[in-house]
Structures are given as structure tokens and as C-alpha cells.
Design a protein around this motif. Structure first.
Motif, PDB file in Angstrom:
ATOM      1  N   HIS A 111       0.665  -1.184  -0.053  1.00 53.98           N
ATOM      2  CA  HIS A 111       0.025   0.032  -0.013  1.00 53.98           C
ATOM      3  C   HIS A 111       0.901   1.142  -0.072  1.00 53.98           C
ATOM      4  N   GLN A 112       0.285   2.272  -0.609  1.00 53.44           N
ATOM      5  CA  GLN A 112       1.103   3.631  -0.637  1.00 53.44           C
ATOM      6  C   GLN A 112       0.242   4.718  -0.498  1.00 53.44           C
ATOM      7  N   PRO A 113      -0.199   4.750   0.842  1.00 50.09           N
ATOM      8  CA  PRO A 113      -1.303   5.968   1.247  1.00 50.09           C
ATOM      9  C   PRO A 113      -0.406   7.305   1.463  1.00 50.09           C
ATOM     10  N   LEU A 114      -1.150   8.433   1.075  1.00 48.70           N
ATOM     11  CA  LEU A 114      -0.603   9.542   1.389  1.00 48.70           C
ATOM     12  C   LEU A 114      -1.744  10.150   2.564  1.00 48.70           C
ATOM     13  N   ALA A 115      -1.198  11.298   3.384  1.00 46.71           N
ATOM     14  CA  ALA A 115      -1.928  11.733   4.583  1.00 46.71           C
ATOM     15  C   ALA A 115      -3.280  12.370   4.026  1.00 46.71           C
ATOM     16  N   GLY A 116      -4.274  12.382   4.781  1.00 47.21           N
ATOM     17  CA  GLY A 116      -5.461  12.952   4.316  1.00 47.21           C
ATOM     18  C   GLY A 116      -6.050  13.396   5.555  1.00 47.21           C
ATOM     19  N   VAL A 117      -7.409  13.608   5.421  1.00 45.11           N
ATOM     20  CA  VAL A 117      -8.286  13.906   6.517  1.00 45.11           C
ATOM     21  C   VAL A 117      -8.181  12.919   7.764  1.00 45.11           C
ATOM     22  N   ASP A 118      -8.395  11.554   7.365  1.00 45.35           N
ATOM     23  CA  ASP A 118      -8.562  10.598   8.129  1.00 45.35           C
ATOM     24  C   ASP A 118      -7.831   9.434   7.558  1.00 45.35           C
ATOM     25  N   THR A 119      -6.620   9.323   7.402  1.00 42.25           N
ATOM     26  CA  THR A 119      -5.755   8.426   6.750  1.00 42.25           C
ATOM     27  C   THR A 119      -5.315   7.509   7.824  1.00 42.25           C
ATOM     28  N   LEU A 120      -6.072   6.069   7.911  1.00 40.96           N
ATOM     29  CA  LEU A 120      -5.562   5.238   9.139  1.00 40.96           C
ATOM     30  C   LEU A 120      -5.087   4.072   8.564  1.00 40.96           C
ATOM     31  N   ILE A 121      -4.267   3.458   9.167  1.00 41.45           N
ATOM     32  CA  ILE A 121      -3.491   2.166   8.717  1.00 41.45           C
ATOM     33  C   ILE A 121      -4.332   0.932   9.728  1.00 41.45           C
ATOM     34  N   PRO A 122      -5.020   0.161   9.000  1.00 42.01           N
ATOM     35  CA  PRO A 122      -5.873  -0.929   9.993  1.00 42.01           C
ATOM     36  C   PRO A 122      -4.768  -1.917  10.347  1.00 42.01           C
ATOM     37  N   TRP A 123      -4.660  -2.217  11.816  1.00 42.24           N
ATOM     38  CA  TRP A 123      -3.692  -2.941  12.316  1.00 42.24           C
ATOM     39  C   TRP A 123      -4.098  -3.685  13.432  1.00 42.24           C
ATOM     40  N   ASP A 124      -4.857  -2.857  14.541  1.00 41.25           N
ATOM     41  CA  ASP A 124      -5.413  -3.601  15.667  1.00 41.25           C
ATOM     42  C   ASP A 124      -6.495  -2.765  16.300  1.00 41.25           C
ATOM     43  N   ASP A 125      -8.035  -3.413  16.459  1.00 39.79           N
ATOM     44  CA  ASP A 125      -8.885  -2.668  16.778  1.00 39.79           C
ATOM     45  C   ASP A 125      -8.746  -1.819  17.834  1.00 39.79           C
ATOM     46  N   GLN A 126      -7.986  -1.927  18.649  1.00 39.17           N
ATOM     47  CA  GLN A 126      -7.812  -1.288  19.999  1.00 39.17           C
ATOM     48  C   GLN A 126      -6.631  -0.030  19.623  1.00 39.17           C
ATOM     49  N   VAL A 127      -5.929  -0.045  18.534  1.00 40.63           N
ATOM     50  CA  VAL A 127      -4.909   0.925  18.356  1.00 40.63           C
ATOM     51  C   VAL A 127      -5.371   1.652  17.157  1.00 40.63           C
ATOM     52  N   GLU A 128      -4.953   2.777  17.061  1.00 37.08           N
ATOM     53  CA  GLU A 128      -5.341   3.846  16.038  1.00 37.08           C
ATOM     54  C   GLU A 128      -3.778   4.173  15.482  1.00 37.08           C
ATOM     55  N   VAL A 129      -3.689   3.842  14.271  1.00 38.36           N
ATOM     56  CA  VAL A 129      -2.517   4.191  13.285  1.00 38.36           C
ATOM     57  C   VAL A 129      -2.822   5.311  12.257  1.00 38.36           C
ATOM     58  N   ARG A 130      -2.538   6.463  12.412  1.00 39.43           N
ATOM     59  CA  ARG A 130      -2.758   7.744  11.937  1.00 39.43           C
ATOM     60  C   ARG A 130      -1.878   8.111  10.929  1.00 39.43           C
ATOM     61  N   GLU A 169       6.913  19.410   8.887  1.00 39.69           N
ATOM     62  CA  GLU A 169       6.450  19.683  10.077  1.00 39.69           C
ATOM     63  C   GLU A 169       5.261  20.738  10.126  1.00 39.69           C
ATOM     64  N   LYS A 170       5.559  21.869   9.278  1.00 36.36           N
ATOM     65  CA  LYS A 170       4.864  23.150   9.301  1.00 36.36           C
ATOM     66  C   LYS A 170       3.628  22.621   8.072  1.00 36.36           C
ATOM     67  N   LEU A 171       3.766  22.069   7.372  1.00 38.48           N
ATOM     68  CA  LEU A 171       2.728  21.698   6.365  1.00 38.48           C
ATOM     69  C   LEU A 171       1.970  20.723   6.924  1.00 38.48           C
ATOM     70  N   ALA A 172       2.474  19.672   7.913  1.00 38.74           N
ATOM     71  CA  ALA A 172       1.383  18.854   8.595  1.00 38.74           C
ATOM     72  C   ALA A 172       0.728  19.471   9.495  1.00 38.74           C
ATOM     73  N   LEU A 173       1.207  20.538  10.410  1.00 47.11           N
ATOM     74  CA  LEU A 173       0.556  21.335  11.210  1.00 47.11           C
ATOM     75  C   LEU A 173      -0.583  22.229  10.797  1.00 47.11           C
ATOM     76  N   LYS A 174      -0.331  22.754   9.491  1.00 50.03           N
ATOM     77  CA  LYS A 174      -1.365  23.389   8.794  1.00 50.03           C
ATOM     78  C   LYS A 174      -2.366  22.682   8.445  1.00 50.03           C
ATOM     79  N   ALA A 175      -2.141  21.373   8.068  1.00 46.43           N
ATOM     80  CA  ALA A 175      -3.132  20.492   7.612  1.00 46.43           C
ATOM     81  C   ALA A 175      -4.048  19.830   8.308  1.00 46.43           C
ATOM     82  N   GLN A 176      -3.578  19.624   9.630  1.00 49.55           N
ATOM     83  CA  GLN A 176      -4.197  18.803  10.502  1.00 49.55           C
ATOM     84  C   GLN A 176      -4.429  19.636  11.837  1.00 49.55           C
TER      85      GLN A 176
END
Length: 260
Positions: A111-130, A169-176
């Protein structure tokens, strides 16, 4: 594999001048983020074997520089892997091409995902990977194509930053929203280089612990004194693989415990 600790285990492996981070979820799911430079496989293999790991549910390459993917080639050749993630920015390097060849021979799903509004990697139901970076833009510095990933369990979290610099860092902080960067543990970007982990980013993350993955007596002068000063001024406890060896933490959902 069965979980042996009640929490999210995070180990920053001592692979010299590079990154390799192993995670095991409360239910026993496994993840490896980066594989260090070539020659790192024995360290990774020994660690995985010590935990009884016989396969990896997920492997993530933060970005495609050799000091992050060199050791992944042998990992892919040796261990059964469920899913592999890396940013969609090509690296024209022999190491990258060899990794691609290994992935073609493996049974892993890439998989080759980019960041988005809610880009999550499915891994474990108890753990969020964003995924909080990178975005669909042109980065002049290839280090800025690094994944910035927040992995959270309960009210505890670790932020992994690859080699992202101040621009990313700046781009991510502006986007999220800034609260999405909050983490108890920060993997300091780019081995403690002076070009990352700046004030606004540190304010957003507000970590209690920072881990620097860095080689002894490296040629780059990492970690940089100005970076260490920024961490010290905020009272952040610093662990370094060149001084402390492999650093292992347990996030139980409410607090973080250092396991040496």
C-alpha cells in the motif's frame, strides 16, 4: 502470537545510524517501522526471535532512504508479512530496487497511502495508526516524504517522524488539527538533526519522552546540540540508542513505562 504485556509495546532498536521500530499491540499484532541500514537484519532478527515473533502483520517504511530500508530487504525475504506500507515517492537507488524485488517475491500486500483528513492504517482494533504526513505535493528534500505517524492506545500515544524536516512539520500542522500530534513519546526526526523538531512542532506534540535513533560517533554530528537544547528546555526526557542501546517502552493506555 499471544500478548505478554497489557499494553502497546514499542521498541526503538539499536541499528546504528538509522531507524527501526518494533511495535506489538495489546492483542499481539506486530508491526515493524523501518529496518535500519544494510547489515541491520541480525539485530532485528535477534530481537524478533527473542519475543517469539514468527511473522509481521504490518511493515512500514517511513521513506525510501537506505538507512531506513536497507535492513528491510532481509526482513521481507525471511518473515511472512501481511501488509507493507511506504510513501508513493520513488527513490532512484539500488537499495530501493532490491526492496521492490523482495516485495515482488513475497506474499505481502503493498500500500502507498498519503496523508488525508482521516488516513488510518488498519492494524489492531484497540490501536489507532494515523498518517499525518506526507501529502500530494512536491517535496524538494526527499526526507520530507517521510511518514509522520501517530500510534495511539487509550490515552497514550507515540509519534514516529521518519526524517521529516521543518517544512514537513509546518505543512502537517497546517493541514491537521494540532491535537492529532499530541503524544507521550516522540521519535525525534532525522536522528536528531538540526533541521527538524522545531518549537511549534514540539509544542503540538508535547512529549514527556523523546527517543533519538542514532549511530555512535556518526559522521553527521547527530544529535545536534541545538536540537538537544530544544528538548532540554521543555524538560523532555531523552533516550538515545547510541548511549542506551535498544529503548523499549510500554504504553498501557494511561501511562508510559520504560523497560530496559
Amino acid at each position: 502470537m499471544p500478548a505478554t504485556d497489557a499494553g502497546l509495546l514499542v521498541s526503538f532498536l539499536d541499528v546504528g545510524q538509522g531507524d527501526s521500530i518494533f511495535l506489538r499491540s495489546p492483542s499481539g499484532k506486530t508491526m515493524l517501522v523501518d529496518g535500519g541500514p544494510e547489515g541491520s537484519f541480525p539485530v532485528i532478527d535477534q530481537y524478533l526471535t527473542s519475543l517469539g515473533v514468527v511473522g509481521l502483520d504490518a511493515v512500514i517504511a517511513s521513506h525510501l532512504h537506505a538507512d531506513h530500508i536497507g535492513g528491510l530487504i532481509c526482513v521481507v525475504d525471511t518473515y511472512p508479512i501481511g501488509d507493507v506500507y511506504y510513501p508513493p515517492f520513488d527513490a532512484e537507488s539500488e537499495t530501493y530496487f532490491r526492496l521492490l524485488d523482495a516485495l515482488k517475491e513475497s506474499q505481502a500486500t503493498v500500500h502507498q497511502p498519503l496523508a488525508g483528513v482521516d488516513t488510518l492504517i488498519p492494524w489492531d482494533d484497540q490501536v489507532e495508526v494515523r498518517i499525518l504526513s506526507p501529502y500530494d505535493t512536491v517535496y524538494k528534500d526527499f526526507n520530507d516524504t517521510s511518514y509522520i505517524i501517530r500510534i495511539s492506545y487509550g490515552n497514550t500515544a507515540v509519534l514516529l517522524t521518519g526524517d521529516a524536516t521543518e517544512l514537513a512539520e509546518k505543512l502537517a500542522l497546517k493541514a491537521q488539527p494540532n491535537h492529532l500530534f499530541r503524544a507521550d513519546v516522540l521519535k525525534v526526526a532525522h536522528h536528531g538533526s538540526s533541521d527538524a523538531t522545531f518549537e511549534k512542532f514540539l509544542d503540538a506534540v508535547s512529549p514527556a519522552i523523546a527517543v533519538i535513533s542514532v549511530g555512535k560517533n556518526n559522521d553527521y554530528g547527530h544529535p545536534n546540540d541545538s536540537l538537544l537544547d530544544r528538548l532540554s528546555e521543555r524538560g523532555i526526557t531523552v533516550y538515545r540508542t547510541d548511549q542506551d542501546g535498544t529503548v523499549t517502552l510500554l504504553l498501557d493506555g494511561t501511562s508510559v513505562t520504560v523497560i530496559k
